[in-house]
Scaffold this motif. Structure first.
Motif, PDB file in Angstrom:
ATOM      1  N   LYS A 164       4.683   6.005   0.564  1.00  0.00           N
ATOM      2  CA  LYS A 164       3.402   5.638  -0.077  1.00  0.00           C
ATOM      3  C   LYS A 164       2.603   6.596  -1.523  1.00  0.00           C
ATOM      4  N   ASP A 165       3.260   7.494  -0.958  1.00  0.00           N
ATOM      5  CA  ASP A 165       3.231   8.744  -2.076  1.00  0.00           C
ATOM      6  C   ASP A 165       3.592   8.365  -2.893  1.00  0.00           C
ATOM      7  N   ILE A 166       4.917   7.939  -3.340  1.00  0.00           N
ATOM      8  CA  ILE A 166       5.927   7.392  -4.754  1.00  0.00           C
ATOM      9  C   ILE A 166       5.789   6.520  -5.039  1.00  0.00           C
ATOM     10  N   SER A 167       5.205   5.473  -4.801  1.00  0.00           N
ATOM     11  CA  SER A 167       5.936   3.243  -5.202  1.00  0.00           C
ATOM     12  C   SER A 167       4.797   2.778  -3.862  1.00  0.00           C
ATOM     13  N   GLU A 168       3.630   1.670  -4.487  1.00  0.00           N
ATOM     14  CA  GLU A 168       3.420   0.670  -4.323  1.00  0.00           C
ATOM     15  C   GLU A 168       3.926  -0.932  -3.941  1.00  0.00           C
ATOM     16  N   SER A 169       5.360  -0.428  -4.412  1.00  0.00           N
ATOM     17  CA  SER A 169       6.077  -1.784  -3.949  1.00  0.00           C
ATOM     18  C   SER A 169       6.989  -1.189  -3.044  1.00  0.00           C
ATOM     19  N   GLY A 170       7.413  -0.499  -2.714  1.00  0.00           N
ATOM     20  CA  GLY A 170       8.290  -0.188  -1.291  1.00  0.00           C
ATOM     21  C   GLY A 170       9.670   0.638  -2.510  1.00  0.00           C
ATOM     22  N   ILE A 171       9.477   0.518  -3.255  1.00  0.00           N
ATOM     23  CA  ILE A 171      10.726   1.316  -3.868  1.00  0.00           C
ATOM     24  C   ILE A 171      10.490   2.099  -5.130  1.00  0.00           C
ATOM     25  N   ALA A 172      12.482   2.465  -5.809  1.00  0.00           N
ATOM     26  CA  ALA A 172      12.052   3.300  -6.152  1.00  0.00           C
ATOM     27  C   ALA A 172      13.001   2.801  -7.750  1.00  0.00           C
ATOM     28  N   GLY A 173      13.015   2.473  -8.334  1.00  0.00           N
ATOM     29  CA  GLY A 173      13.980   2.315  -9.185  1.00  0.00           C
ATOM     30  C   GLY A 173      13.805   0.532  -9.899  1.00  0.00           C
ATOM     31  N   ASP A 174      14.602   0.254 -10.844  1.00  0.00           N
ATOM     32  CA  ASP A 174      14.701  -0.972 -11.202  1.00  0.00           C
ATOM     33  C   ASP A 174      15.926  -1.926 -10.713  1.00  0.00           C
ATOM     34  N   ALA A 175      15.265  -2.578  -9.356  1.00  0.00           N
ATOM     35  CA  ALA A 175      16.210  -3.569  -8.738  1.00  0.00           C
ATOM     36  C   ALA A 175      15.841  -4.736  -9.154  1.00  0.00           C
ATOM     37  N   SER A 176      15.442  -4.962 -10.851  1.00  0.00           N
ATOM     38  CA  SER A 176      15.428  -6.766 -11.192  1.00  0.00           C
ATOM     39  C   SER A 176      16.948  -6.221 -12.191  1.00  0.00           C
TER      40      SER A 176
END
Length: 268
Positions: free
Chosen positions: A221-233
């Motif tokens: 929660k410190d680094i991401s709102e979506s729960g991911i770090a990166g470009d999943a698309s």
């Protein structure tokens, strides 16, 4: 390639629990290497299954074992829960405490030693387990006398020619790489329509990282709102097949070296 549990060489021919107690008692153990996969059950954003880390560990070992068909290397059942408290509070995350995971790994190692085995590798596919397992490898060595190895599923660079520098540096969870790998192993478990792009707001030239030699302690929660770090698309099945195949070969090579490794020679 669709990953099917209990199918493939790893499970059909090299899954230790498929043997009887008599077979295990009588098998040669001096060079036998037991592989203990340790994964996690935790959120991986809106598009990937919470079983992602454990699935990746199993899938990569299944590929690796295709290159180790006649070697004395054996697969143990995976531990599907890890130290995932950085994701605690996000739905689907099931975490063990550090103390619990340490106790479970130690008990398994003691049991392996009691059965006469000499070598074990802690094969990790979840970043949050990394430091704890490094510490436990030495504790197991002290407590049991086993030769203990450590190996992370992503220990080898097989992606830098394909993914961007930004993704390499900040795409550490549920991004392009993991999404691609899961698409290859179990495409039906991925909901790509919900894939998203989110990077931690860190300067690209910063000397402080999310992991590695100079990093800060963070919660998801410190680094991401979506729960991911990166470009999943950007994840694709084709990329995943490439990453998985290359990792499988590299993991097999290291497991083979571990199985023949003689600690006594170092101090002679």
């Amino acid at each position: 390639m669709i990953h099917s549990r209990y199918q493939g060489i790893a499970f059909e021919k090299r899954f230790l629990p498929r043997l009887t107690t008599m077979q295990i008692k009588e098998m040669p153990k001096e060079d036998a290497l037991l592989v203990l996969p340790i994964g996690a059950t935790e959120q991986h954003g809106p598009h990937l299954p919470v079983y992602t880390d454990t699935l990746l560990g199993e899938g990569l070992l299944n590929l690796a074992f295709t290159h180790l068909e006649n070697e004395n290397v054996w697969l143990l059942p995976p531990i599907p829960y890890g130290k995932s408290n950085e994701h605690f509070g996000l739905a689907g995350t099931i975490t063990l405490s550090a103390a619990t995971l340490q106790a479970v790994v130690m008990d398994i190692a003691k049991s392996v030693s009691e059965s006469g085995f000499k070598k074990i590798v802690l094969f990790n596919s979840h970043g949050g387990n990394h430091d704890l397992l490094n510490m436990m490898a030495r504790e197991i060595r002290i407590e049991t006398g086993l030769m203990v190895f450590r190996l992370n599923s992503t220990a080898f660079d097989v992606t830098s020619e394909v993914i961007s520098e930004k993704e390499q540096k900040f795409g550490i969870h549920g991004g392009e790489v993991e999404t691609s790998m899961v698409l290859d192993l179990k495409e039906s478990w991925v909901q790509m329509k919900y894939s998203t792009r989110e990077f931690p707001k860190l300067d690209e030239d910063s000397n402080i990282y999310l992991k590695g030699g100079c990093y800060f302690a963070w919660l998801t929660k410190d680094i991401s709102e979506s729960g991911i770090a990166g470009d999943a698309s950007l994840g694709t099945k084709q990329k995943g097949e490439q990453f998985n195949e290359k990792l499988g070969i590299k993991i097999a090579k290291v497991l083979l070296e571990m199985s023949h490794f003689d600690l006594c020679r170092i101090n002679q």
